[in-house]
Write an enzyme that holds these catalytic residues in place. Structure first.
Site, mmCIF file in Angstrom:
data_model
loop_
_atom_site.group_PDB
_atom_site.id
_atom_site.type_symbol
_atom_site.label_atom_id
_atom_site.label_comp_id
_atom_site.label_asym_id
_atom_site.label_seq_id
_atom_site.Cartn_x
_atom_site.Cartn_y
_atom_site.Cartn_z
ATOM 1 C CE LYS A 74 -4.115 -1.529 2.045
ATOM 2 N NZ LYS A 74 -5.571 -1.165 3.111
ATOM 3 C CG ASP A 110 -9.504 1.711 3.359
ATOM 4 O OD1 ASP A 110 -10.182 0.769 2.749
ATOM 5 O OD2 ASP A 110 -8.111 1.297 3.447
ATOM 6 N N GLY A 135 -6.681 4.267 18.427
ATOM 7 C CA GLY A 135 -5.703 3.713 17.622
ATOM 8 C C GLY A 135 -5.144 4.825 16.728
#
Ligand code: ATR
Length: 285
Positions: A74, A110, A135
């Site tokens: 990626k 995403d 996160g």
């Protein structure tokens, strides 16, 4: 130069490993449903073969119209494409490739997947004032991008490693703040939205107990983990009386823009598709 107007368009997903990808199931379902005589192939590409794969993609010899890129490519693929869109640049990762005027374009869907899933499952979710994001890894970056794009006024990034949360707060701008894991309870105070972007609770692993009760009573809790569908974090939220949205919809919605680019039809995320992926998850448990 690749010909993207082929009669049987072909797309791929490349990664290492690749056999666990659910993307073929999703795209082949849409090909069938839309009566398109195309294909979507999982292709195992180890890091050493990435440059060769992209070269054959660009010169048209592989015959692909584009495809998806997954771990571990990626970031590495960024140096090999002709153009990277603003979203992928901001997130720092690429998951979708396509051709425009013969040039290889790269993007990241995403953020779209995250926002579109909540638009479908919890309309009005983006009217909240405070979001808490647990996160600070790659998945967090895509979600932070979506929250900033929807102009959520205050975004609190909570992470085990505070330094990583700080880096993201610096990168994504003044509406973000960074908080250590042990202040999660305080950081959740008055929040309207809570998003787990960590792997906590994935595949039966445990998650620390979270007290959501300092959030607004109509707050929404969502998780990017979708195996299991009801993650430990979502279960805690349900038990404490909060609304939840599971993470499977993000996987389905992030696939939409790629399919449209390669095959020319905007596909639908339906209950039928969702059930198909759930059945596959059950079969491979
Ligand atoms: P991804 O790209 O999937 O987001 P990543 O970049 O490795 O993966 O990030 C994983 C995230 O989950 C990080 O925020 C990580 O916290 P650290 O930055 O402190 O490593 C978080 N994470 C993973 N395991 C965790 C655990 N047991 N407790 C708390 N946070 C955890």
């Amino acid at each position: 130069m690749a010909d993207t107007q082929q009669s049987t368009p072909k797309a791929f997903v490349i990664g290492d490993p690749i056999e666990h990808s659910r993307s073929p199931l999703i795209h082949r379902h849409w090909l069938r449903k839309n009566g398109i005589r195309g294909s979507y192939d999982p292709v195992h590409v180890p890091p050493a073969e990435l440059a060769g794969f992209v070269a054959a993609l660009k010169d048209g010899s592989s015959g692909y119209s584009g495809g998806n890129v997954t771990i571990p490519h990626k970031q590495a693929i960024a140096d090999m494409v002709d153009h990277i869109d603003e979203t992928a640049t901001r997130i720092g990762a690429i998951n979708t490739l396509w051709f425009e005027n013969g040039r290889l374009h790269a993007g990241n869907t995403d953020s779209h997947g995250f926002a579109a899933n909540l638009d479908a499952s919890a309309p009005g979710w983006d009217q909240g004032r405070i979001a808490v994001v647990l996160g600070a890894g790659g998945a967090s970056r895509a979600i932070l991008h979506a929250l900033v794009a929807r102009r959520i006024p205050e975004i609190r990034v909570v992470n085990r490693t505070l330094e990583r949360a700080r880096e993201l707060a610096d990168h994504f701008g003044p509406t973000l703040s960074a908080h250590p894991m042990d202040s999660l309870h305080e950081a959740s105070g008055g929040a309207d939205l809570f998003i787990n972007t960590t792997s906590l609770g994935m595949d039966g692993s445990s998650a620390p107990a979270i007290d959501f009760t300092t959030m607004n009573s109509d707050a929404l809790v969502t998780d990017i983990v979708y195996v299991p569908l009801l993650t430990p974090i979502l279960k805690m939220a349900v038990d404490q009386g909060f609304r939840t949205v599971d993470g499977l919809g993000m996987l389905l919605h992030q696939a939409v823009p790629g399919f449209e680019r390669w095959f020319g039809i905007r596909p639908q995320v339906t209950t039928e598709l969702r059930d198909l992926v759930i059945a596959d998850m059950e079969a491979h448990r």
